[in-house]
Design a protein around this motif. Structure first.
Motif, PDB file in Angstrom:
ATOM      1  N   THR A  39      -2.076  10.045   0.801  1.00 26.01           N
ATOM      2  CA  THR A  39      -1.744   9.025  -0.187  1.00 26.01           C
ATOM      3  C   THR A  39      -2.894   8.066  -0.446  1.00 26.01           C
ATOM      4  O   THR A  39      -3.922   8.113   0.196  1.00 26.01           O
ATOM      5  CB  THR A  39      -0.515   8.236   0.287  1.00 26.01           C
ATOM      6  N   ALA A  40      -2.694   7.172  -1.391  1.00 23.26           N
ATOM      7  CA  ALA A  40      -3.707   6.187  -1.724  1.00 23.26           C
ATOM      8  C   ALA A  40      -3.846   5.158  -0.618  1.00 23.26           C
ATOM      9  O   ALA A  40      -2.877   4.832   0.063  1.00 23.26           O
ATOM     10  CB  ALA A  40      -3.357   5.489  -3.034  1.00 23.26           C
ATOM     11  N   TYR A  96      -0.803  12.536  -3.281  1.00 24.71           N
ATOM     12  CA  TYR A  96       0.111  11.666  -4.007  1.00 24.71           C
ATOM     13  C   TYR A  96      -0.371  10.220  -3.957  1.00 24.71           C
ATOM     14  O   TYR A  96      -0.680   9.727  -2.867  1.00 24.71           O
ATOM     15  CB  TYR A  96       1.514  11.758  -3.400  1.00 24.71           C
ATOM     16  N   PRO A  97      -0.447   9.560  -5.117  1.00 26.96           N
ATOM     17  CA  PRO A  97      -0.188  10.055  -6.466  1.00 26.96           C
ATOM     18  C   PRO A  97      -1.252  11.045  -6.930  1.00 26.96           C
ATOM     19  O   PRO A  97      -2.154  11.371  -6.169  1.00 26.96           O
ATOM     20  CB  PRO A  97      -0.214   8.773  -7.312  1.00 26.96           C
ATOM     21  N   GLU A 141       0.814  -1.216   0.000  1.00 30.94           N
ATOM     22  CA  GLU A 141       0.000   0.000   0.000  1.00 30.94           C
ATOM     23  C   GLU A 141       0.853   1.273   0.000  1.00 30.94           C
ATOM     24  O   GLU A 141       0.317   2.372  -0.063  1.00 30.94           O
ATOM     25  CB  GLU A 141      -0.923   0.005   1.225  1.00 30.94           C
ATOM     26  N   TYR A 142       2.187   1.130   0.076  1.00 30.20           N
ATOM     27  CA  TYR A 142       3.047   2.312   0.047  1.00 30.20           C
ATOM     28  C   TYR A 142       2.886   3.024  -1.293  1.00 30.20           C
ATOM     29  O   TYR A 142       2.816   2.393  -2.348  1.00 30.20           O
ATOM     30  CB  TYR A 142       4.506   1.926   0.258  1.00 30.20           C
ATOM     31  N   SER A 143       2.864   4.344  -1.249  1.00 32.96           N
ATOM     32  CA  SER A 143       2.556   5.121  -2.452  1.00 32.96           C
ATOM     33  C   SER A 143       3.760   5.425  -3.325  1.00 32.96           C
ATOM     34  O   SER A 143       3.615   5.740  -4.503  1.00 32.96           O
ATOM     35  CB  SER A 143       1.907   6.454  -2.049  1.00 32.96           C
ATOM     36  N   PRO A 194      -6.442   6.197  -6.589  1.00 34.43           N
ATOM     37  CA  PRO A 194      -5.505   7.234  -6.142  1.00 34.43           C
ATOM     38  C   PRO A 194      -6.195   8.241  -5.241  1.00 34.43           C
ATOM     39  O   PRO A 194      -7.298   8.707  -5.528  1.00 34.43           O
ATOM     40  CB  PRO A 194      -5.045   7.874  -7.457  1.00 34.43           C
TER      41      PRO A 194
END
Length: 223
Positions: free
Chosen positions: A126-127, A75-76, A29-31, A142
């Motif tokens: 973030t997402a 972000y994104p 899950e890191y963006s 996103p």
């Protein structure tokens, strides 16, 4: 209602409060907003919340005499929807900036930009992902401050909002990253599937994050 469906509904209704699933942000899950995720570890925030965090060994928090909060990023690149319009996304980042400045101003004077002895905070929204029973295993959008639908056998859709942040803390004189944090949380529950999410639905989460970040910095100063 089948037992498995009931369990899924209960898990989502309590997301961020009790643990049907991990409250930590999973590596998938890191963006990509942070330069590196390699050294992040599961930690507890001052309020007891779950965070993935890294602090540079031996860093002296007392070297910083002021703090600069960069405008928070989406972000994104965001994809506004009817459920989460651009106005909501803009409202969330604006409020995040305000509450970070408010909380860190209790610890250090605010600076107008990076510089010697300035702690720079670089935050992002973030997402995130949401598990559902009736849709795909993971709905990933996103800037997914989404009202995640959980369909039941009766066709009722519970609406939960979720949000995640990643933030880097940077030495303003060297541009060296001295700490990083990744965290997610549950926003206010929407009444139905037609309700549009507003920035107000995320304010309690943002308040808590900012308080915890400032308190973590305060604790580091006294070590």
């Amino acid at each position: 209602m089948k037992l498995k469906s009931l369990t899924a509904v209960v898990c989502f209704a309590t997301l961020g409060m009790t643990g049907c699933a991990s409250k930590y942000v999973a590596p998938e899950e890191y963006s990509g907003f942070l330069k590196s995720y390699q050294n992040l570890k599961e930690e507890k925030s001052p309020s007891g919340g779950e965070v993935m965090r890294w602090i540079k060994p031996g860093v002296d928090a007392n070297q910083f005499t002021s703090v600069y909060v960069e405008p928070s990023q989406l972000y994104p690149k965001p994809q506004p929807t009817e459920k989460v319009p651009q106005k909501t996304l803009n409202g969330i980042t604006t409020y995040y900036d305000q509450v970070l400045q408010t909380q860190f101003a209790k610890e250090l004077p605010l600076a107008s930009g990076p510089g010697p002895r300035v702690l720079v905070i670089r935050p992002a929204i973030t997402a995130v992902s949401a598990k559902t029973k009736s849709l795909q295993p993971y709905e990933i959008i996103p800037i997914a401050l989404i009202a995640a639908g959980v369909s039941t056998a009766t066709g009722i859709r519970d609406q939960d909002t979720s949000i995640a942040t990643e933030a880097a803390f940077i030495d303003g004189s060297t541009n060296e990253v001295v700490a990083q944090v990744v965290r997610k949380g549950a926003g206010a529950e929407l009444e139905n599937s037609s309700q549009v999410m507003s920035a107000n639905d995320a304010k309690a989460v943002l308040d808590g994050w900012a308080r915890d970040m400032a308190k973590s910095f305060e604790s580091l100063k006294h070590k």
